[in-house]
Scaffold this motif. Structure first.
Motif, PDB file in Angstrom:
ATOM      1  N   LEU A  91       0.858  -1.187   0.000  1.00  0.00           N
ATOM      2  CA  LEU A  91       0.000   0.000   0.000  1.00  0.00           C
ATOM      3  C   LEU A  91       0.887   1.228   0.000  1.00  0.00           C
ATOM      4  O   LEU A  91       1.838   1.317   0.783  1.00  0.00           O
ATOM      5  N   LEU A  92       0.573   2.169  -0.867  1.00  0.00           N
ATOM      6  CA  LEU A  92       1.318   3.414  -0.961  1.00  0.00           C
ATOM      7  C   LEU A  92       0.366   4.575  -0.715  1.00  0.00           C
ATOM      8  O   LEU A  92      -0.690   4.671  -1.359  1.00  0.00           O
ATOM      9  N   LYS A  93       0.717   5.436   0.237  1.00  0.00           N
ATOM     10  CA  LYS A  93      -0.042   6.667   0.452  1.00  0.00           C
ATOM     11  C   LYS A  93       0.793   7.838  -0.033  1.00  0.00           C
ATOM     12  O   LYS A  93       1.915   8.049   0.441  1.00  0.00           O
ATOM     13  N   ILE A  94       0.258   8.581  -0.994  1.00  0.00           N
ATOM     14  CA  ILE A  94       0.977   9.715  -1.559  1.00  0.00           C
ATOM     15  C   ILE A  94      -0.034  10.813  -1.890  1.00  0.00           C
ATOM     16  O   ILE A  94      -1.112  10.542  -2.416  1.00  0.00           O
ATOM     17  N   ASN A  95       0.291  12.030  -1.527  1.00  0.00           N
ATOM     18  CA  ASN A  95      -0.619  13.170  -1.710  1.00  0.00           C
ATOM     19  C   ASN A  95      -1.972  12.920  -1.048  1.00  0.00           C
ATOM     20  O   ASN A  95      -3.013  13.375  -1.536  1.00  0.00           O
ATOM     21  N   GLY A  96      -1.960  12.153   0.050  1.00  0.00           N
ATOM     22  CA  GLY A  96      -3.197  11.857   0.763  1.00  0.00           C
ATOM     23  C   GLY A  96      -4.052  10.788   0.118  1.00  0.00           C
ATOM     24  O   GLY A  96      -5.143  10.476   0.605  1.00  0.00           O
ATOM     25  N   LYS A  97      -3.566  10.185  -0.980  1.00  0.00           N
ATOM     26  CA  LYS A  97      -4.320   9.161  -1.696  1.00  0.00           C
ATOM     27  C   LYS A  97      -3.699   7.783  -1.472  1.00  0.00           C
ATOM     28  O   LYS A  97      -2.492   7.663  -1.278  1.00  0.00           O
ATOM     29  N   HIS A  98      -4.534   6.750  -1.535  1.00  0.00           N
ATOM     30  CA  HIS A  98      -4.079   5.383  -1.279  1.00  0.00           C
ATOM     31  C   HIS A  98      -4.048   4.571  -2.569  1.00  0.00           C
ATOM     32  O   HIS A  98      -5.057   4.476  -3.276  1.00  0.00           O
ATOM     33  N   ILE A  99      -2.892   3.991  -2.850  1.00  0.00           N
ATOM     34  CA  ILE A  99      -2.702   3.137  -4.017  1.00  0.00           C
ATOM     35  C   ILE A  99      -2.308   1.754  -3.515  1.00  0.00           C
ATOM     36  O   ILE A  99      -1.313   1.598  -2.808  1.00  0.00           O
ATOM     37  N   LEU A 100      -3.079   0.743  -3.869  1.00  0.00           N
ATOM     38  CA  LEU A 100      -2.828  -0.630  -3.435  1.00  0.00           C
ATOM     39  C   LEU A 100      -2.384  -1.445  -4.649  1.00  0.00           C
ATOM     40  O   LEU A 100      -3.057  -1.445  -5.683  1.00  0.00           O
ATOM     41  N   VAL A 101      -1.249  -2.113  -4.519  1.00  0.00           N
ATOM     42  CA  VAL A 101      -0.642  -2.812  -5.644  1.00  0.00           C
ATOM     43  C   VAL A 101      -0.685  -4.330  -5.434  1.00  0.00           C
ATOM     44  O   VAL A 101      -0.283  -4.832  -4.373  1.00  0.00           O
ATOM     45  N   ASP A 102      -1.178  -5.050  -6.430  1.00  0.00           N
ATOM     46  CA  ASP A 102      -1.163  -6.520  -6.492  1.00  0.00           C
ATOM     47  C   ASP A 102      -1.499  -7.197  -5.155  1.00  0.00           C
ATOM     48  O   ASP A 102      -0.745  -8.051  -4.665  1.00  0.00           O
ATOM     49  N   PRO A 103      -2.633  -6.850  -4.551  1.00  0.00           N
ATOM     50  CA  PRO A 103      -2.951  -7.441  -3.238  1.00  0.00           C
ATOM     51  C   PRO A 103      -3.367  -8.903  -3.333  1.00  0.00           C
ATOM     52  O   PRO A 103      -4.167  -9.280  -4.197  1.00  0.00           O
ATOM     53  N   VAL A 104      -2.819  -9.723  -2.459  1.00  0.00           N
ATOM     54  CA  VAL A 104      -3.202 -11.139  -2.347  1.00  0.00           C
ATOM     55  C   VAL A 104      -3.399 -11.418  -0.858  1.00  0.00           C
ATOM     56  O   VAL A 104      -2.447 -11.645  -0.119  1.00  0.00           O
ATOM     57  N   PHE A 105      -4.665 -11.386  -0.428  1.00  0.00           N
ATOM     58  CA  PHE A 105      -4.987 -11.582   0.984  1.00  0.00           C
ATOM     59  C   PHE A 105      -5.793 -12.857   1.215  1.00  0.00           C
ATOM     60  O   PHE A 105      -6.325 -13.065   2.313  1.00  0.00           O
ATOM     61  N   SER A 106      -5.905 -13.708   0.213  1.00  0.00           N
ATOM     62  CA  SER A 106      -6.709 -14.921   0.339  1.00  0.00           C
ATOM     63  C   SER A 106      -5.959 -16.049   1.033  1.00  0.00           C
ATOM     64  O   SER A 106      -6.555 -17.055   1.417  1.00  0.00           O
TER      65      SER A 106
END
Length: 344
Positions: A91-106
């Motif tokens: 997870l990347l937070k930049i300029n107050g925005k959240h960008i989530l990359v290739d999440p695998v939570f299963s």
């Protein structure tokens, strides 16, 4: 039925027509920039299959992996913050925005609950419920360890925009994701879905495919640019000249996130060896290297901690600054780069 659904669907209709116009699509599939051998000769394939059926115990950590529990919904403002979840998810937070990359939570890097594709103990401490509202969900390519059916279904209602490689939207649309949320990019195309944050797809040396098909959708790395920062969001890739070309054209980068695990000499054209990861960061003119694609799944034959040991050794030899956070431990880009050897 859910199992079959999770395998996705190849592009069709108007999407396929767009794909067929891509310079990177020839003879019915997407192509790498260089001739790329997926696997060495047949003899190596059979030897490798035998080894996979008899993996050594060292591919699994002998202890639960340590992690840091961070409140992702209240990350600090100011400098960009990155939180790694193991493998290639962050997870990347930049300029107050959240960008989530290739999440695998299963819990699995496969549609099947195979022991060989299960996450390491301690590496699945974060879930969709822990995520803040997502401004951009970025999916680099359609392999199961990057594009997770169950995770995407759970995320879709808390995600504003999905950006991915050309063709991957076919899977998402088949799964019921609102197609108006999805933007697909060919190499060198860019988009600014969130004001002040530009994402551009750039080449990687890899392949794609779910089920039995190969390379019907594109695979990409991405460049993130804001007013003050430039970050290379690397995906799966073998080493090649594209790193140097990208570095010369778009560098330098404040941070390069590059794969460093799940390699093997039999398929080194599509997954870098750890020492090549360090060289790639130099090619990209990156100020700091974050090695990923390790620390959650055993998808190759090497010891679980060999990637990070080899990367850190080569980084020291070449004087490359490297960050090695625990799962969940925040990186403050330009300020704080955790570098403990916690795997020892």
């Amino acid at each position: 039925m859910a199992l079959l659904k999770s395998m996705g669907k190849n592009p069709w209709g108007e999407r396929l027509k767009k794909i067929q116009k891509s310079e990177n699509y020839r003879n019915g599939i997407f192509q790498n920039l260089s001739i790329t051998e997926m696997m060495k000769e047949r003899g190596d394939l059979f030897r490798t299959m035998w080894k996979f059926l008899n993996k050594p115990k060292s591919v699994i950590p002998p202890f639960p992996l340590p992690s840091v529990k961070t409140d992702l919904k209240n990350l600090p403002d100011g400098r960009p913050v990155l939180v790694w979840f193991g493998h290639s998810s962050y997870l990347l937070k930049i300029n107050g925005k959240h960008i989530l990359v290739d999440p695998v939570f299963s819990g699995y890097a496969s549609p099947f609950k195979l022991k060989s594709a299960k996450n390491f103990d301690g590496s699945n401490e974060y879930s969709v419920e822990d995520m803040p509202p997502i401004d951009i969900l970025l999916i680099t390519h359609d392999h199961y360890d990057h594009c997770d059916y169950k995770t995407i279904l759970l995320l879709q209602n808390k995600t504003k925009h999905i950006i991915t490689s050309l063709g991957v939207g076919s899977h998402l649309e088949y799964w019921g994701v609102n197609k108006n949320k999805v933007t697909e990019l060919d190499w060198y195309e860019s988009v600014e879905k969130v004001e002040g944050i530009q994402l551009q797809a750039v080449p990687a040396r890899h392949f794609s495919g779910r089920g039995f098909t190969r390379s019907k959708t594109l695979w990409s790395s991405f460049i993130l640019k804001s007013k003050d920062y430039s970050i290379y969001l690397g995906a799966d890739s073998g080493y090649d000249t594209h790193f140097k070309n990208i570095g010369e054209k778009y560098g330098p980068f404040d941070l390069a996130i590059l794969e460093s695990g799940q390699y093997n000499e039999a398929w080194k054209s599509i997954h870098m060896m750890p020492e090549e990861t360090v060289v790639a960061s130099l090619d990209l003119k990156a100020k700091v290297l974050l090695p990923v694609h390790w620390g959650k799944f055993s998808l190759s034959l090497h010891p679980w901690d060999e990637p990070i040991k080899r990367v850190t050794k080569r980084a020291k030899e070449l004087n490359v600054k490297i960050s090695t956070p625990r799962i969940g431990e925040p990186i403050l880009i330009g300020e704080k780069y955790p570098a403990d050897q916690w795997w020892e």
